[in-house]
Design an enzyme around this catalytic site. Structure first.
Site, short mmCIF file in Angstrom:
data_model
loop_
_atom_site.label_atom_id
_atom_site.label_comp_id
_atom_site.label_asym_id
_atom_site.label_seq_id
_atom_site.Cartn_x
_atom_site.Cartn_y
_atom_site.Cartn_z
N SER A 170 39.40 42.00 18.75
CA SER A 170 39.71 40.57 18.61
C SER A 170 40.73 40.41 17.49
O SER A 170 40.50 40.86 16.38
CB SER A 170 38.47 39.78 18.21
OG SER A 170 37.50 39.86 19.21
N ARG A 217 31.92 38.00 10.10
CA ARG A 217 33.06 38.91 9.82
C ARG A 217 33.46 38.90 8.34
O ARG A 217 34.62 39.14 8.01
CB ARG A 217 34.28 38.55 10.68
CG ARG A 217 34.08 38.62 12.18
CD ARG A 217 33.84 40.05 12.66
NE ARG A 217 33.97 40.16 14.10
CZ ARG A 217 32.98 39.95 14.96
NH1 ARG A 217 31.76 39.64 14.55
NH2 ARG A 217 33.19 40.08 16.26
N GLU A 240 41.44 37.92 12.46
CA GLU A 240 40.31 38.75 12.02
C GLU A 240 40.86 40.07 11.48
O GLU A 240 40.30 40.69 10.58
CB GLU A 240 39.39 39.03 13.22
CG GLU A 240 38.23 39.93 12.86
CD GLU A 240 37.41 40.42 14.05
OE1 GLU A 240 37.00 39.60 14.88
OE2 GLU A 240 37.19 41.64 14.13
N1 EPU Z 1 37.21 33.24 27.03
C1 EPU Z 1 38.16 32.70 27.85
N2 EPU Z 1 39.34 33.36 27.96
C2 EPU Z 1 39.60 34.53 27.33
C3 EPU Z 1 38.61 35.06 26.48
C4 EPU Z 1 37.42 34.41 26.35
O1 EPU Z 1 37.98 31.67 28.45
O2 EPU Z 1 40.70 35.07 27.51
C5 EPU Z 1 35.88 32.56 26.95
C6 EPU Z 1 34.81 33.38 27.69
O3 EPU Z 1 34.77 33.03 29.04
C7 EPU Z 1 33.56 32.96 26.96
C8 EPU Z 1 34.03 32.74 25.53
O4 EPU Z 1 35.45 32.55 25.60
O5 EPU Z 1 33.07 31.74 27.45
C9 EPU Z 1 33.70 33.90 24.64
O6 EPU Z 1 34.27 35.08 25.12
P1 EPU Z 1 33.63 36.54 24.85
O7 EPU Z 1 32.19 36.54 25.14
O8 EPU Z 1 34.51 37.52 25.54
O9 EPU Z 1 33.70 36.71 23.29
P2 EPU Z 1 34.78 36.33 22.20
O10 EPU Z 1 34.36 35.11 21.49
O11 EPU Z 1 36.15 36.33 22.81
C10 EPU Z 1 33.50 37.68 20.36
C11 EPU Z 1 33.81 38.71 19.31
C12 EPU Z 1 33.97 40.09 19.95
C13 EPU Z 1 32.68 40.46 20.63
C14 EPU Z 1 32.35 39.38 21.68
C15 EPU Z 1 31.01 39.58 22.30
C16 EPU Z 1 35.00 37.56 17.53
C17 EPU Z 1 36.31 37.34 16.87
N3 EPU Z 1 35.05 38.36 18.61
O12 EPU Z 1 34.63 37.61 21.22
O13 EPU Z 1 34.22 41.03 18.91
O14 EPU Z 1 32.77 41.72 21.28
O15 EPU Z 1 32.31 38.07 21.03
O16 EPU Z 1 30.02 39.31 21.35
O17 EPU Z 1 33.98 37.05 17.09
C18 EPU Z 1 35.95 42.09 17.67
O18 EPU Z 1 35.54 41.47 16.68
O19 EPU Z 1 36.93 42.88 17.61
C19 EPU Z 1 35.31 41.88 18.96
C20 EPU Z 1 35.76 42.44 20.09
#
Ligand code: EPU
Length: 334
Positions: free
Chosen positions: A234, A162, A330
């Site tokens: 995010s 990012r 972010e």
């Molecule tokens: N999780 C939870 N609770 C929640 C949310 C997530 O336990 O409320 C856990 C999920 O179960 C999983 C882990 O956290 O084990 C990761 O969750 P997820 O795959 O939904 O991804 P994220 O880390 O929350 C990142 C990016 C997203 C992108 C997704 C998929 C960042 C800041 N965000 O989110 O990007 O779509 O991975 O690759 O890196 C964005 O930047 O706006 C965005 C949506």
């Protein structure tokens, strides 16, 4: 060219914050941008925006907001394996992804449905489902605040999670005009992140169109549509911590999800930590933590930038108190 004063930005930020810009300029071509700069009308402060899907206006903007409407997709050259395409920075990101998929060009499909525009995507190094836009960018064309052309090759953009050189405060004077992408013409998928394979199993064969549909389906189930609920995706970045610190936390929370970056660094999901702190689905005034994905803050209606900052600060404090980790937004606070 659109040139407005005291212009409402409510339609230019996906949080739906009712801020204004003292002046708003929307240009359709590099020539128009250069003409505006040459007239001497570009005075500080100024800010170049995309679709506003990663911005939080905390008050009215006292200077000039610039926005590109430069469109177009031009094939520069191709080999048997690759195709190189130059795209206007004002193109809608997901329309560009759909175009790649329709042409059977591989590489952008995991980034389906990300809100925003092509130019801003190259600044932010947008990423999802195991891919970052840096993986398919060849170079980024800019015009600087003096009206000079300047091209950045991929390494010169200094991409990381990012981040890019364009996010440095001293680099805000470079306005992205075109982004050139290198895509694959032969089958090449990235299916190892999270639930992509499980989602894809619902389709008969894993073709490019199905991968895009699978990503769209995963995203739509978890992420609020900014057209319906104001949000900026995010809200926080996933923090990168040392392996030592991670192992300490893991002793108390054996179920903590994580991504190994290298021998020393681990990325942990801020969304998981925020949920552990009990914030998922909770509100503070007109702003809430989205009930399906705790990394997202939503405008329940009529929120100001300051309301969003109040919830952001409260969440950061809780995460720090519980995990001794400082999470960082972010979203760009303006
Ligand atoms: N999780 C939870 N609770 C929640 C949310 C997530 O336990 O409320 C856990 C999920 O179960 C999983 C882990 O956290 O084990 C990761 O969750 P997820 O795959 O939904 O991804 P994220 O880390 O929350 C990142 C990016 C997203 C992108 C997704 C998929 C960042 C800041 N965000 O989110 O990007 O779509 O991975 O690759 O890196 C964005 O930047 O706006 C965005 C949506």
């Amino acid at each position: 060219m659109k040139d407005e004063v005291d212009y409402s930005l409510i339609g230019h930020n996906t949080f739906g914050i009712a801020a204004t810009a003292a002046r708003y300029i929307e240009y359709d071509s590099v020539a128009e941008l250069k003409e505006f700069i040459a007239s001497g009308a570009l005075t500080e402060p100024y800010l170049h925006i995309g679709q506003g899907s990663n911005l939080l206006f905390t008050r009215n903007y006292p200077g000039t907001i610039l926005h590109s409407r430069i469109k177009g997709k031009e094939v520069m050259y191709e080999t048997d394996d690759d195709i190189v395409v130059r795209v206007g920075g004002g193109e809608i990101w997901d329309e560009w992804v759909a175009y790649c998929v329709n042409h059977q060009w591989y590489g952008a499909e995991n980034l389906s449905l990300i809100p925003g525009e092509v130019g801003a995507g190259a600044v932010q190094n947008i990423g999802a489902y195991g891919i970052e836009v840096k993986d398919i960018i060849q170079c980024v064309e800019t015009v600087d605040a003096k009206g000079e052309d300047c091209i950045f090759t991929n390494p010169q953009c200094q991409y990381s999670y990012r981040q890019s050189i364009f996010k440095r405060p001293d680099m805000k004077r470079y306005f992205v005009t075109y982004v050139t992408f290198r895509l694959k013409k032969k089958e090449c998928y990235h299916l190892d992140y999270g639930s992509i394979r499980a989602e894809l199993a619902k389709y008969t064969s894993p073709n490019l169109d199905n991968v895009r549909q699978a990503i769209i389906s995963i995203r739509s189930n978890k992420l609020p549509d900014p057209q319906t609920i104001g949000n900026a995706g995010s809200f926080f970045m996933n923090p990168i911590i040392s392996r030592k610190k991670f192992e300490q936390i893991q002793k108390s929370y054996p179920d903590i999800p994580f991504y190994e970056l290298d021998a020393f660094n681990i990325k942990v999901p801020a969304g998981w930590m925020i949920e552990q702190c009990g914030w998922k689905g909770k509100s503070l005034g007109p702003v809430a933590v989205y009930d399906k994905q705790a990394l997202i803050l939503v405008n329940r209606g009529g929120a100001s930038g300051k309301d969003v900052v109040a919830l952001s600060d409260a969440i950061r404090q809780s995460v720090f108190n519980k995990f001794n980790i400082d999470i960082h937004p972010e979203v760009n606070f303006i």
